[in-house]
Scaffold this motif. Structure first.
Motif, PDB file in Angstrom:
ATOM      1  N   ARG B 122       0.949  -1.134  -0.020  1.00 50.14           N
ATOM      2  CA  ARG B 122       0.178  -0.001   0.105  1.00 50.14           C
ATOM      3  C   ARG B 122       0.850   1.145   0.033  1.00 50.14           C
ATOM      4  NH1 ARG B 122      -2.704   3.075   4.057  1.00 50.14           N
ATOM      5  NH2 ARG B 122      -1.266   2.343   5.595  1.00 50.14           N
ATOM      6  N   ARG B 123       0.551   2.137  -0.611  1.00 50.37           N
ATOM      7  CA  ARG B 123       1.169   3.296  -0.968  1.00 50.37           C
ATOM      8  C   ARG B 123       0.425   4.775  -0.611  1.00 50.37           C
ATOM      9  NH1 ARG B 123       3.005   0.870  -5.265  1.00 50.37           N
ATOM     10  NH2 ARG B 123       5.369   0.102  -5.134  1.00 50.37           N
ATOM     11  N   PRO B 124       0.220   5.041   0.665  1.00 49.06           N
ATOM     12  CA  PRO B 124      -0.650   6.296   0.769  1.00 49.06           C
ATOM     13  C   PRO B 124       0.093   7.311   0.192  1.00 49.06           C
ATOM     14  CG  PRO B 124       0.235   5.009   2.873  1.00 49.06           C
ATOM     15  CD  PRO B 124       0.927   4.624   1.908  1.00 49.06           C
ATOM     16  N   LEU B 125      -0.843   8.402  -0.049  1.00 49.28           N
ATOM     17  CA  LEU B 125      -0.212   9.532  -0.701  1.00 49.28           C
ATOM     18  C   LEU B 125       1.048  10.175  -0.088  1.00 49.28           C
ATOM     19  CD1 LEU B 125      -1.059  11.448  -2.979  1.00 49.28           C
ATOM     20  CD2 LEU B 125      -2.440  12.827  -1.352  1.00 49.28           C
ATOM     21  N   VAL B 126       1.128  10.448   1.315  1.00 49.63           N
ATOM     22  CA  VAL B 126       2.132  11.135   1.664  1.00 49.63           C
ATOM     23  C   VAL B 126       3.428  10.133   1.570  1.00 49.63           C
ATOM     24  CG1 VAL B 126       3.056  11.910   3.770  1.00 49.63           C
ATOM     25  CG2 VAL B 126       0.709  12.179   3.279  1.00 49.63           C
ATOM     26  N   ALA B 127       3.226   8.826   1.756  1.00 45.72           N
ATOM     27  CA  ALA B 127       4.350   8.005   1.634  1.00 45.72           C
ATOM     28  C   ALA B 127       4.852   7.987   0.138  1.00 45.72           C
ATOM     29  CB  ALA B 127       3.970   6.491   1.800  1.00 45.72           C
ATOM     30  N   ARG B 128       4.049   8.237  -0.932  1.00 44.55           N
ATOM     31  CA  ARG B 128       4.524   8.437  -2.090  1.00 44.55           C
ATOM     32  C   ARG B 128       5.380   9.267  -2.499  1.00 44.55           C
ATOM     33  NH1 ARG B 128      -0.569   7.992  -5.701  1.00 44.55           N
ATOM     34  NH2 ARG B 128       0.961   7.929  -7.605  1.00 44.55           N
ATOM     35  N   PHE B 129       5.329  10.519  -1.662  1.00 45.74           N
ATOM     36  CA  PHE B 129       6.503  11.566  -1.974  1.00 45.74           C
ATOM     37  C   PHE B 129       7.700  11.085  -1.602  1.00 45.74           C
ATOM     38  CE2 PHE B 129       2.663  14.453  -0.939  1.00 45.74           C
ATOM     39  CZ  PHE B 129       2.118  14.680  -2.427  1.00 45.74           C
ATOM     40  N   PHE B 130       7.914  10.044  -0.605  1.00 43.25           N
ATOM     41  CA  PHE B 130       9.093   9.622  -0.326  1.00 43.25           C
ATOM     42  C   PHE B 130       9.533   8.410  -0.942  1.00 43.25           C
ATOM     43  CE2 PHE B 130       7.522  11.971   3.309  1.00 43.25           C
ATOM     44  CZ  PHE B 130       8.320  12.961   3.680  1.00 43.25           C
ATOM     45  N   GLY B 131       8.658   7.962  -1.885  1.00 44.87           N
ATOM     46  CA  GLY B 131       8.895   6.812  -2.287  1.00 44.87           C
ATOM     47  C   GLY B 131       8.793   5.677  -1.458  1.00 44.87           C
ATOM     48  N   LEU B 132       7.923   5.552  -0.624  1.00 44.34           N
ATOM     49  CA  LEU B 132       7.737   4.504   0.521  1.00 44.34           C
ATOM     50  C   LEU B 132       6.475   3.657   0.279  1.00 44.34           C
ATOM     51  CD1 LEU B 132       9.094   6.310   3.617  1.00 44.34           C
ATOM     52  CD2 LEU B 132      10.248   5.002   2.025  1.00 44.34           C
ATOM     53  N   CYS B 133       6.505   2.555   1.038  1.00 43.88           N
ATOM     54  CA  CYS B 133       5.164   1.895   0.938  1.00 43.88           C
ATOM     55  C   CYS B 133       5.172   1.156   2.207  1.00 43.88           C
ATOM     56  CB  CYS B 133       5.066   1.111  -0.347  1.00 43.88           C
ATOM     57  SG  CYS B 133       6.359   0.086  -0.723  1.00 43.88           S
ATOM     58  N   GLU B 134       4.206   0.558   2.258  1.00 41.54           N
ATOM     59  CA  GLU B 134       3.791  -0.283   3.480  1.00 41.54           C
ATOM     60  C   GLU B 134       3.169  -1.688   3.019  1.00 41.54           C
ATOM     61  OE1 GLU B 134       1.628   0.201   7.629  1.00 41.54           O
ATOM     62  OE2 GLU B 134       0.271   0.039   6.081  1.00 41.54           O
ATOM     63  N   LEU B 135       3.881  -2.720   3.672  1.00 46.52           N
ATOM     64  CA  LEU B 135       3.686  -4.150   3.082  1.00 46.52           C
ATOM     65  C   LEU B 135       2.649  -4.843   4.115  1.00 46.52           C
ATOM     66  CD1 LEU B 135       5.741  -6.670   1.250  1.00 46.52           C
ATOM     67  CD2 LEU B 135       4.773  -7.303   3.543  1.00 46.52           C
ATOM     68  N   THR B 136       1.638  -5.293   3.641  1.00 47.97           N
ATOM     69  CA  THR B 136       0.842  -6.127   4.568  1.00 47.97           C
ATOM     70  C   THR B 136       0.601  -7.388   4.293  1.00 47.97           C
ATOM     71  OG1 THR B 136      -0.495  -3.942   4.788  1.00 47.97           O
ATOM     72  CG2 THR B 136      -1.551  -5.931   5.856  1.00 47.97           C
ATOM     73  N   LEU B 137       0.810  -8.206   5.207  1.00 46.62           N
ATOM     74  CA  LEU B 137       0.737  -9.845   4.949  1.00 46.62           C
ATOM     75  C   LEU B 137      -0.373 -10.175   5.553  1.00 46.62           C
ATOM     76  CD1 LEU B 137       2.924 -12.186   4.286  1.00 46.62           C
ATOM     77  CD2 LEU B 137       3.107 -12.330   7.059  1.00 46.62           C
ATOM     78  N   GLU B 138      -1.212 -10.776   4.936  1.00 48.95           N
ATOM     79  CA  GLU B 138      -2.590 -11.254   5.725  1.00 48.95           C
ATOM     80  C   GLU B 138      -2.726 -12.550   5.955  1.00 48.95           C
ATOM     81  OE1 GLU B 138      -4.650  -9.118   6.174  1.00 48.95           O
ATOM     82  OE2 GLU B 138      -4.673  -7.460   4.940  1.00 48.95           O
ATOM     83  N   VAL B 139      -3.252 -12.910   7.012  1.00 48.04           N
ATOM     84  CA  VAL B 139      -3.236 -14.468   7.438  1.00 48.04           C
ATOM     85  C   VAL B 139      -4.571 -14.540   7.764  1.00 48.04           C
ATOM     86  CG1 VAL B 139      -0.948 -14.977   8.048  1.00 48.04           C
ATOM     87  CG2 VAL B 139      -2.251 -13.887   9.676  1.00 48.04           C
ATOM     88  N   ALA B 140      -5.182 -15.815   7.827  1.00 52.91           N
ATOM     89  CA  ALA B 140      -6.741 -15.816   8.141  1.00 52.91           C
ATOM     90  C   ALA B 140      -6.929 -16.053   9.602  1.00 52.91           C
ATOM     91  CB  ALA B 140      -6.968 -17.062   7.320  1.00 52.91           C
ATOM     92  N   GLY B 141      -6.459 -14.922  10.315  1.00 56.06           N
ATOM     93  CA  GLY B 141      -6.945 -14.678  11.618  1.00 56.06           C
ATOM     94  C   GLY B 141      -8.086 -14.137  12.271  1.00 56.06           C
ATOM     95  N   GLY B 142      -8.954 -13.441  11.101  1.00 56.02           N
ATOM     96  CA  GLY B 142      -9.838 -12.538  11.481  1.00 56.02           C
ATOM     97  C   GLY B 142      -9.399 -11.132  12.172  1.00 56.02           C
ATOM     98  N   GLY B 143     -10.256 -10.013  12.021  1.00 49.39           N
ATOM     99  CA  GLY B 143     -10.003  -9.069  12.874  1.00 49.39           C
ATOM    100  C   GLY B 143      -8.554  -8.411  12.335  1.00 49.39           C
ATOM    101  N   ASP B 144      -7.835  -8.038  13.212  1.00 48.64           N
ATOM    102  CA  ASP B 144      -6.512  -7.399  13.010  1.00 48.64           C
ATOM    103  C   ASP B 144      -5.190  -8.473  13.072  1.00 48.64           C
ATOM    104  OD1 ASP B 144      -4.540  -5.603  12.898  1.00 48.64           O
ATOM    105  OD2 ASP B 144      -4.343  -5.380  14.869  1.00 48.64           O
ATOM    106  N   SER B 145      -5.463  -9.334  12.086  1.00 52.15           N
ATOM    107  CA  SER B 145      -4.594 -10.445  12.318  1.00 52.15           C
ATOM    108  C   SER B 145      -3.246 -10.245  11.353  1.00 52.15           C
ATOM    109  CB  SER B 145      -5.228 -11.761  12.129  1.00 52.15           C
ATOM    110  OG  SER B 145      -5.472 -12.000  10.747  1.00 52.15           O
ATOM    111  N   GLY B 146      -3.484  -9.413  10.487  1.00 51.25           N
ATOM    112  CA  GLY B 146      -2.182  -9.449   9.631  1.00 51.25           C
ATOM    113  C   GLY B 146      -0.902  -8.938  10.180  1.00 51.25           C
ATOM    114  N   VAL B 147       0.001  -8.924   9.309  1.00 49.41           N
ATOM    115  CA  VAL B 147       1.411  -8.263   9.704  1.00 49.41           C
ATOM    116  C   VAL B 147       1.379  -6.963   8.931  1.00 49.41           C
ATOM    117  CG1 VAL B 147       3.839  -8.247  10.258  1.00 49.41           C
ATOM    118  CG2 VAL B 147       2.243 -10.337  10.959  1.00 49.41           C
TER     119      VAL B 147
END
Lengths: 160, 539
Positions: B122-147
């Motif tokens: 995911r590259r939010p708008l502000v992060a795009r200015f810096f050429g940065l992004c966030e990587l989310t790893l989804e596991v099947a835990g339900g709710g806020d289970s990803g990393v």
């Protein structure tokens, strides 16, 4: 025409009839208070308050009529590979939960349930749509079911 | 700025702990300042209506207090973010991803890679200015289970994603402690001997790192014809890019912006909005009180906001396929690149609103475990596409329906009804009392690999659920349905936009379907492909 709620060769287990009490007591408390208030006001203030007392009393009468039938309608059956749960009178439902899809099993008992010797077993799959709970089980039956479901789930573990 | 992730060796577990990018606090802290500014703006708007408050304060001699307060808020925001950055570290083990974070409440999370459901960048708008992004790893835990690992430099994130996908696919990297002979079919990965932590900074500039960009540049080249199905990883992919494990991807289709706009204009939200506005104009002109329009502003803004969000989120939508699954890229302000590995799709839904019928446009959505409540942003496989494209996208996630002439069956599911017969089992005639418009559309069809459920006359929909992804099944029957001998059949899938259901079936059909489907789901599960899609299937 076969009813979808009576699969052939399935013997249904019933839940404890004490569940009727467990369901009627909270209803009696929540509906009893407006009845008492209504009766008191009817004597003290105006006979119109009989309406306030009458409506909850009528609702309670309906609940008292329906709940025993609802409780009798709840049934569950352990088959080799899945658990069947059926419930409902007006709106009937039959749910099939494969053991291999179970993520975890909850056993819950509130204070009234404990007093009456009841427990609720709830199965969770990866779907939030799975409404698989068996209320009104005796605690030892609930524990037996929990262990059995857990071991069967383990034997048929198939990820997601 | 130094992009080199700080490597801190931890004696226990032999894990290479890596830091996220040092600019992260700037990107994260910004939100606190933005929130403060929004609150200030709201307050001043409210107060200035009453002639006091912030505006008065700004005009007075004490205007600098506002600036000091803002500076303080910014300091706290950025300070906390900097502290949080110091406490955040991640590591990729052989079978798990570790994440440590939290300032007051420390959290250490392990996510098993064989349970990985999807990887999003995911590259939010502000992060795009810096050429940065966030990587989310989804596991099947339900709710806020990803990393969520963020923020990283774009190239590092691509690298990390490639590494995570390769590991979760079961492709072993020699030199990381395991026997080198167990590499997956067709993936020998000759040069990937360095541990991932140390390899990252050097490989950034390597030709492999810009492979995703090259794929982007090939816009329009790829057509629906050159689809590479999952599992058919070309052997050349690993040979040309020794340092990188990323599977090559083929662009399958793109959604033109013009079509996206047209589809949004024809969506039910727009129709509702227009009807509402017309009604509002009528009411205002009849009553002569424009105040009514003002009070309805929030509702209009809500509908407008929904359409705007859909536009920005689904803008520049690109669907590509690689051996690691389907890859989606989309977004105008915040961009997102999703990778859904094979076998992770729990259910697919194809829908068509009333005004899309003229163009025969379809929208494809999926249930993926782990995406859960974050609906609207990442559960769309195709925001709008022709029937042809929708079926291509469906075939990417479910390559084999296990039926002769799948195309004809899908056509039936998309637009057919029971008046012409066919392979769908529909509602019986008595269902027209309960469902006068759509009863002929209701129906199901069972193939060797999946269950197809169609319904809806005005808003058509077709749901496809692979047998091995069935969580549980149910038959429900209301009092009227019982009188008419009908029942509704439902498949419970993981949380998501697709809720597969076949309403008002014949009660006998529903009972049979319930029984057979439970059995099919069981046998399909027994022979389902491995969680690690690059390993050979279990015998």
């Amino acid at each position: 025409m076969t009813s979808p709620f009576d699969p052939p060769a399935v013997t249904w287990s019933r839940v404890s009839p004490r569940l009727v009490t467990a369901r009627l007591v909270p209803a009696a408390i929540t509906l009893g208070i407006p009845v008492l208030v209504g009766v008191a006001l009817a004597f003290a203030a105006s006979p119109w308050f009989w309406i306030l007392a009458g409506i909850p009393a009528a609702i309670f009468a309906l609940v008292a009529f329906v709940v025993p039938r609802q409780v009798r309608a709840i049934g569950y059956a352990e088959r080799d590979d899945d658990l069947l749960i059926r419930k409902g009178l007006m709106f009937r439902s039959l749910t099939v939960v494969p053991y291999g899809r179970m993520q975890y099993v909850d056993v819950e008992a509130g204070p009234l349930d404990r007093k009456l010797g009841l427990a609720k077993v709830q199965l969770h799959t990866a779907s939030v749509g799975t409404d698989a709970q068996i209320p009104g089980l005796p605690p030892d039956e609930a524990a037996r079911l929990r262990d059995r479901l857990a071991s069967r789930g383990e034997a048929r573990l198939a990820g997601l | 700025m130094s992009a080199e992730p700080e490597v801190r060796a931890v004696a226990a577990d032999d894990l290479e702990w890596r830091r996220v990018h040092p600019v992260t606090p700037l990107v994260r802290g910004w939100t606190v300042l933005a929130a403060a500014l929004v609150i200030l703006g709201q307050q001043s708007a409210d107060d200035s209506a009453r002639g006091g408050g912030l505006i008065a304060l700004l005009r007075s001699g004490l205007w600098w207090t506002v600036l000091v307060a803002l500076a303080l808020v910014a300091l706290i925001g950025f300070g906390y973010a900097a502290l949080a950055w110091r406490m955040t570290a991640y590591a990729v083990g052989e079978e798990t991803v570790h994440m440590r974070k939290g300032v007051l409440f420390r959290q250490h999370r392990h996510a098993r890679l064989d349970r990985l459901q999807a990887v999003d960048i995911r590259r939010p708008l502000v992060a795009r200015f810096f050429g940065l992004c966030e990587l989310t790893l989804e596991v099947a835990g339900g709710g806020d289970s990803g990393v969520a690992i963020g923020f990283l430099r774009d190239a590092d994130a691509a690298e990390l994603r490639a590494e995570l996908l390769a590991r979760s696919a079961g492709v072993r990297t020699p030199g990381h402690g395991t026997q080198p002979g167990t590499a997956g079919p067709g993936t020998s990965l000759p040069g990937a001997t360095a541990p991932p932590g140390t390899a990252a900074p050097d490989a950034v500039g390597a030709p492999g790192a810009d492979a995703p960009l090259r794929a982007d540049g090939a816009l329009g080249e790829g057509t629906a014809g050159d689809v590479v199905h999952p599992g058919a990883r070309p052997a050349s992919g690993s040979a040309t890019r020794p340092a990188l494990l990323e599977a090559p991807e083929n662009l399958v289709l793109t959604v033109p912006a013009v079509r996206l706009i047209a589809s949004l204009l024809r969506s039910s939200a727009t129709i509702g909005l227009v009807v509402f506005l017309v009604g509002l104009v009528v009411v205002v002109s009849v009553t002569g009180r424009p105040g009514i329009a003002l009070s309805m502003l929030p509702a209009v803004l809500g509908a407008g906001g929904y359409l705007f969000n859909r536009f920005t989120n689904e803008f520049d939508f690109r669907v590509a396929i690689s051996a690691d699954g389907i890859r989606l890229r989309h977004g105008l302000l915040e961009t997102r690149a999703q990778t859904i590995p094979p076998g992770r799709v729990q259910a697919v839904g194809l829908t068509q609103g009333l005004l899309w019928r003229g163009r025969d446009w379809w929208r494809v959505q999926v249930n993926v475990a782990g995406y859960g409540e974050k609906a609207q942003t990442n559960d769309v496989l195709l925001p709008v596409g022709t029937r042809e494209e929708a079926l291509v996208v469906l075939s990417l996630v479910l390559p084999d329906l296990g039926v002769e002439d799948a195309r004809a069956l899908l056509e039936e599911g998309l637009s057919g009804d029971s008046s012409v017969g066919g392979r769908f089992t529909g509602s019986p005639r008595q269902a027209r009392v309960l469902d006068p418009i759509a009863w002929r559309r209701n129906g199901f069809s069972v193939t060797g690999r999946a269950l197809l459920l169609r319904r809806g006359r005005l808003n058509r929909s077709l749901d496809v659920v692979p047998h091995e992804r069935t969580q549980s099944l149910a038959v429900v029957q209301g009092p009227w349905q019982r009188r008419l001998g009908l029942a509704t059949f439902a498949v419970h899938s993981t949380q998501g936009p697709v809720g597969p259901v076949a309403p008002h079936l014949d009660a006998g059909d529903a009972a049979r379907l319930l029984d057979e489907q439970a059995r099919r789901a069981r046998t399909a599960r027994a022979s389902a492909g491995p969680e690690r899609w690059m390993e050979l299937p279990r015998d």
